[in-house]
Write an enzyme that holds these catalytic residues in place. Sequence first.
Site, PDB file in Angstrom:
ATOM      1  N   ASP A 207       0.742  -1.117   0.140  1.00 16.07           N
ATOM      2  CA  ASP A 207       0.007  -0.092  -0.091  1.00 16.07           C
ATOM      3  C   ASP A 207       1.103   1.243  -0.103  1.00 16.07           C
ATOM      4  O   ASP A 207       0.681   2.016   0.917  1.00 16.07           O
ATOM      5  CB  ASP A 207      -0.806   0.009   1.396  1.00 16.07           C
ATOM      6  CG  ASP A 207      -1.960   0.961   1.294  1.00 16.07           C
ATOM      7  OD1 ASP A 207      -2.467   1.366   0.285  1.00 16.07           O
ATOM      8  OD2 ASP A 207      -2.132   1.482   2.389  1.00 16.07           O
ATOM      9  N   GLU A 451       3.144  -8.521   7.010  1.00 15.96           N
ATOM     10  CA  GLU A 451       1.770  -9.122   6.712  1.00 15.96           C
ATOM     11  C   GLU A 451       2.099 -10.082   5.538  1.00 15.96           C
ATOM     12  O   GLU A 451       1.363  -9.889   4.568  1.00 15.96           O
ATOM     13  CB  GLU A 451       0.898  -7.963   6.325  1.00 15.96           C
ATOM     14  CG  GLU A 451       0.561  -7.246   7.639  1.00 15.96           C
ATOM     15  CD  GLU A 451      -0.792  -6.406   7.190  1.00 15.96           C
ATOM     16  OE1 GLU A 451      -1.313  -6.427   6.173  1.00 15.96           O
ATOM     17  OE2 GLU A 451      -1.146  -5.491   8.199  1.00 15.96           O
ATOM     18  N   TYR A 504      -6.790  -3.130  12.326  1.00 17.80           N
ATOM     19  CA  TYR A 504      -7.785  -2.100  12.194  1.00 17.80           C
ATOM     20  C   TYR A 504      -9.250  -2.400  12.495  1.00 17.80           C
ATOM     21  O   TYR A 504     -10.106  -2.222  11.488  1.00 17.80           O
ATOM     22  CB  TYR A 504      -7.568  -1.767  10.743  1.00 17.80           C
ATOM     23  CG  TYR A 504      -6.056  -1.213  10.286  1.00 17.80           C
ATOM     24  CD1 TYR A 504      -5.920   0.006  10.445  1.00 17.80           C
ATOM     25  CD2 TYR A 504      -5.047  -2.233   9.979  1.00 17.80           C
ATOM     26  CE1 TYR A 504      -4.452   0.528  10.150  1.00 17.80           C
ATOM     27  CE2 TYR A 504      -3.851  -1.707   9.705  1.00 17.80           C
ATOM     28  CZ  TYR A 504      -3.219  -0.327   9.806  1.00 17.80           C
ATOM     29  OH  TYR A 504      -2.123   0.158   9.579  1.00 17.80           O
ATOM     30  N   GLU A 540       0.939  -1.971  14.212  1.00 20.62           N
ATOM     31  CA  GLU A 540      -0.044  -1.068  13.337  1.00 20.62           C
ATOM     32  C   GLU A 540      -1.614  -0.810  14.023  1.00 20.62           C
ATOM     33  O   GLU A 540      -2.228  -1.852  14.237  1.00 20.62           O
ATOM     34  CB  GLU A 540      -0.201  -1.405  11.833  1.00 20.62           C
ATOM     35  CG  GLU A 540       1.081  -1.165  11.101  1.00 20.62           C
ATOM     36  CD  GLU A 540       1.013  -1.731   9.592  1.00 20.62           C
ATOM     37  OE1 GLU A 540      -0.206  -1.484   9.038  1.00 20.62           O
ATOM     38  OE2 GLU A 540       2.028  -2.110   8.990  1.00 20.62           O
TER      39      GLU A 540
HETATM   40  C1  GCB Z   1      -1.546  -2.351   6.602  1.00 20.96           C
HETATM   41  C2  GCB Z   1      -0.303  -2.517   5.897  1.00 20.96           C
HETATM   42  C3  GCB Z   1       0.271  -1.134   5.606  1.00 20.96           C
HETATM   43  C4  GCB Z   1      -0.902  -0.327   5.112  1.00 20.96           C
HETATM   44  C5  GCB Z   1      -2.054  -0.245   6.089  1.00 20.96           C
HETATM   45  C6  GCB Z   1      -3.489   0.577   5.585  1.00 20.96           C
HETATM   46  O1  GCB Z   1      -1.884  -3.360   7.483  1.00 20.96           O
HETATM   47  O2  GCB Z   1       0.830  -3.034   6.513  1.00 20.96           O
HETATM   48  O3  GCB Z   1       1.113  -0.978   4.577  1.00 20.96           O
HETATM   49  O4  GCB Z   1      -0.738   1.050   4.469  1.00 20.96           O
HETATM   50  O5  GCB Z   1      -2.383  -1.387   6.530  1.00 20.96           O
HETATM   51  O6  GCB Z   1      -3.614   1.699   5.891  1.00 20.96           O
HETATM   52  O7  GCB Z   1      -4.254  -0.075   5.226  1.00 20.96           O
END
Ligand code: GCB
Length: 646
Positions: A207, A451, A504, A540
């Site tokens: 990403d 990941e 997330y 994260e």
């Molecule tokens: C993740 C990734 C990261 C992305 C982030 C997102 O899990 O490791 O590279 O930018 O989520 O914002 O989706």
Amino acid sequence: MDPPERLGMFRVVCLLAVFDAVCLLDTGMLFPRESSSREVKELNGLWDFRADQSPNRNQGFDRAWYKSRLAETGPVIDMPVPASYNDITQDPALRDFIGWVWYEREVVVPARWVADGGTRVVLRVGSAHYYSVVWVNGVKVTEHDGGHLPFEVEIGSLIRKDPTVPCRITIAVNNTLTLETLPPGTIQHMDDLKASFSFFVQNFNFDFFNYAGIHRPVLLYTTPKAYVDDITVVTDFLDNTGLVKYNVSVQGAANATLSVTLIDKDGRCVATSNGPAGVLKVVDVKLWWPYLMHENPGYLYSMEVRLTAADGKSTFEDVYSLPVGIRTVSVTSTQFLINNKPFYFHGVNKHEDSDIRGKGLDWPLIVKDFNLMKWLGANSFRTSHYPYAEEILQMCDRHGIVVIDECPGVGIKDIRSFGKASLTHHLVVMDELVRRDKNHPSVVMWSVANEPAAEMPPAEFYFKTLIQHTKALDPTRPVTYITASNYARDKGAPYVDVICVNSYFSWYHDPGHLEVIPIQLNTQFENWYGKYQKPIIQSEYGADAVPGLHSDPPVMFTEEYQKVVLQSYHNVFDQKRKQYVIGELIWNFADFMTVQGILRVVGNKKGVFTRQRQPKAAAFILRERYWRLANETGRLPPWTKYPCSL
Ligand code: GCB
């Protein structure tokens, strides 16, 4: 021998054992530094540039563009080095270009370098993305597979061939990613026969924008014919005595004499030794401490290595000074210890990313980012998702910012990227990364991937091999990879030292439902710890916020929503950090560019700062928290305890 002495001996024996570690690369990769025996000439600035727009992108090789000046074989434009080329011009075709681009410049080489056959002249590229081929005066001198890491080649004999011609350096760089590159990718051909056009796109599973070009400084440096090729230091301490175990490798002389001196910040010599390996003992040692953990963070000694050698006719002297921080790192089932004291990561994930320059190294940006991290009260970051410039790690050493050093193993999702060729390349990249970064006190852990599809059957062999290999390279640091897999199906977790989890909640899962965070996050921690009994970092978490969008009650993409996501995570961290959660790293420090797509609004907006480094509301939430955590867990002098603007 009384017990403390015996313990001291034991520590030294342990340190010596570390040097049985495997080193699979032939030569060292010391950062080029000037000294009384070494000169450095930067080749940054404007280079001639042309993208090979031919249908198979191979015209440059077919017509041997490297044989004469690039301007003689077609049009060229100015291209700054270091910088990504993508955002420099108004040409959309160059922004999204896939294939070979060509850089060239002529260099005036100092006459002494040419005249003195006892001087090695080394051409070094800090990094170029992704595959590079280099020529000097039309002769191919080296190639390198992979972005983010340096490569170099000695070119003395070539520039001495005809001292009357200027030294013309040509570098061709190809950004194509395949199933076996790191990160992996695939090329997809999009043919529309009816409309009679065709084009191809680069697909990948990560990403961030696949910025390309020469990203870090290009330079020439000299050494004498006999020279210090590599240095490895491993540090420890016992009571007030610091131990610096060193190992120096020499090239160009069978018999060299080495003297090693450790000098403190006041210029005082605190320990000396002779020979290619030994242990320096530092009385009343000043340890290297993280920022906000001690009143004097980032303390560095300077280790001066002086080599003398003779080859019958001439004598050579080489001097190299390496900054050394004395500290230890260890992990228990619930804690991360630096100098035997619990360390809690309150930090950020970053990207090398900014307007116009893309991933090009930029000093104003680097210094601004360090000021912002310190303003936030961040004591650490992870080099998501690839190794950052050495210049950045040197800043971390000096400022006491702790680093989780990640290799470019991001987006390993396709089962074909778990094959032998991919693994072999991944192992080489780890060799190169550890060789480059092993002496940085700020680097406390290696991350071998982000990941990956860790639930796929081949993942077990792949990660077991990769992690064991990395531990063999460097037995002094813990090794991890970053997971987003289900705890029960993750095949690599048994082999990591620290569990690093990305999640997330209320964003990619249950979007808009902030109320799910406490229960889901709590369950996440309980499951991982219950199964593995290893300390956990929330590596994260976050939410996109378009700066200036507001809503109460909070809705997704507003600054308020991002704030509440953070606060809800923090509540759970506060319960779990008393048990086994050892850190929290926000995704992300700043907004960054991605490919175009329906999920991104001119890039990823999960930054707590905008791409231009201005704070969103979440930055203030984080700042208050990080300073509070620092006041609870660190040992701060009064002037840092209560920053006046809080
Ligand atoms: C993740 C990734 C990261 C992305 C982030 C997102 O899990 O490791 O590279 O930018 O989520 O914002 O989706």
